[in-house]
Structure formats: structure tokens, C-alpha cells
Scaffold this active site. Structure first.
Site, PDB file in Angstrom:
ATOM      1  N   THR A  40       0.838  -1.204   0.000  1.00 36.54           N
ATOM      2  CA  THR A  40       0.000   0.000   0.000  1.00 36.54           C
ATOM      3  C   THR A  40       0.871   1.252   0.000  1.00 36.54           C
ATOM      4  O   THR A  40       0.572   2.223  -0.700  1.00 36.54           O
ATOM      5  CB  THR A  40      -0.926  -0.009   1.225  1.00 36.54           C
ATOM      6  OG1 THR A  40      -1.696  -1.203   1.205  1.00 36.54           O
ATOM      7  CG2 THR A  40      -1.846   1.197   1.213  1.00 36.54           C
ATOM      8  N   HIS A  43       1.957   1.877  -3.462  1.00 33.84           N
ATOM      9  CA  HIS A  43       0.889   2.493  -4.264  1.00 33.84           C
ATOM     10  C   HIS A  43       0.803   3.988  -3.970  1.00 33.84           C
ATOM     11  O   HIS A  43       0.649   4.807  -4.878  1.00 33.84           O
ATOM     12  CB  HIS A  43      -0.457   1.823  -3.985  1.00 33.84           C
ATOM     13  CG  HIS A  43      -0.593   0.463  -4.576  1.00 33.84           C
ATOM     14  ND1 HIS A  43      -0.477   0.222  -5.928  1.00 33.84           N
ATOM     15  CD2 HIS A  43      -0.843  -0.739  -4.002  1.00 33.84           C
ATOM     16  CE1 HIS A  43      -0.652  -1.071  -6.156  1.00 33.84           C
ATOM     17  NE2 HIS A  43      -0.866  -1.673  -5.000  1.00 33.84           N
TER      18      HIS A  43
END
Ligand SMILES: [Zn+2]
Length: 124
Positions: A40, A43
């Protein structure tokens, strides 16, 4: 003064002085020793989550460290204790929470994404 790693924009991080308020009631201040970089976080770093992440943002939701200070009313933790953190805060009032699904709370605070995370020298 303490420092934090901040996400500013796609592929851009910096370090900057961080606020270091004393822990409030029920809170603890942690000195993170290690912070993982999760998929994450990648990202976010690549700019894929700019619609959710408000820059500048202090990332970091997988960490280990030690408690430095405790706020009023904290009885179960003491300075020096080794800790890790479950980075989710839910409201316990929305329909998802009432159904026992706090992990999809309609007002979920995913710490390190929606609020400041552990990539800083002191984290309350
Ligand atoms: Zn909820």
C-alpha cells in the site's frame, strides 16, 4: 526536534520537522524503531492513492518500537514497553461496525494513510 518522512507527490518524499505534542488522555507516544514499507505504501508513493491521501502525509502503518510517554489514564502501558500497532480506528457507531465488521467501518481511519503514520521519530 523530531523528523518525519513525508509523502509530497508521486515519487517524492522528504524529511521535515514534525510536531511532537505530548500524548493526550488514553494516548501513548512511541519511538518507532522499525517501519515496514508495505505494498500500500508503494501504491501511495507511486501516486496511485492521491485521491485518498492528503499530502504532505506521514506514511507508515507497519511498525515496531517502544513507548516513550503515556497520557493520562493509560494504565496498561509504560515507557520502555515494546509495542506494535494495529493501524485501524473505527467509530463503533456506523452500520458496518454495528454488524461487527469494524474493519470496513464507514468512517475508518487507517493510520498511516488517513492520518499520520509511523515514519517519524516520535509518534503519538
Ligand atoms: Zn463504523
Amino acid at each position: 526536534m523530531t523528523l518525519a518522512v513525508r509523502y509530497l507527490a508521486a515519487r517524492t518524499l522528504d524529511t521535515a520537522p514534525a510536531e511532537n505534542p505530548p500524548p493526550g488522555p488514553g494516548q501513548v507516544e512511541i519511538a518507532p524503531a522499525y517501519v515496514g514499507i508495505c505494498g500500500t505504501d508503494l501504491h501511495i508513493f507511486h501516486g496511485d492513492m492521491d485521491a485518498r491521501v492528503a499530502a504532505p502525509a506521514v506514511l507508515g502503518h507497519e511498525m515496531a518500537g517502544r513507548i516513550v510517554r503515556v497520557g493520562a489514564g493509560v494504565a496498561d502501558w509504560s515507557p520502555g514497553d515494546a509495542v506494535t500497532v494495529m493501524p485501524l480506528r473505527w467509530d463503533d457507531t456506523c452500520p458496518a461496525c454495528q454488524a461487527g465488521h469494524q474493519h470496513i467501518c464507514q468512517h475508518l481511519d487507517f493510520i498511516g494513510i488517513d492520518s499520520p503514520g509511523a515514519m517519524q521519530q516520535r509518534w503519538t
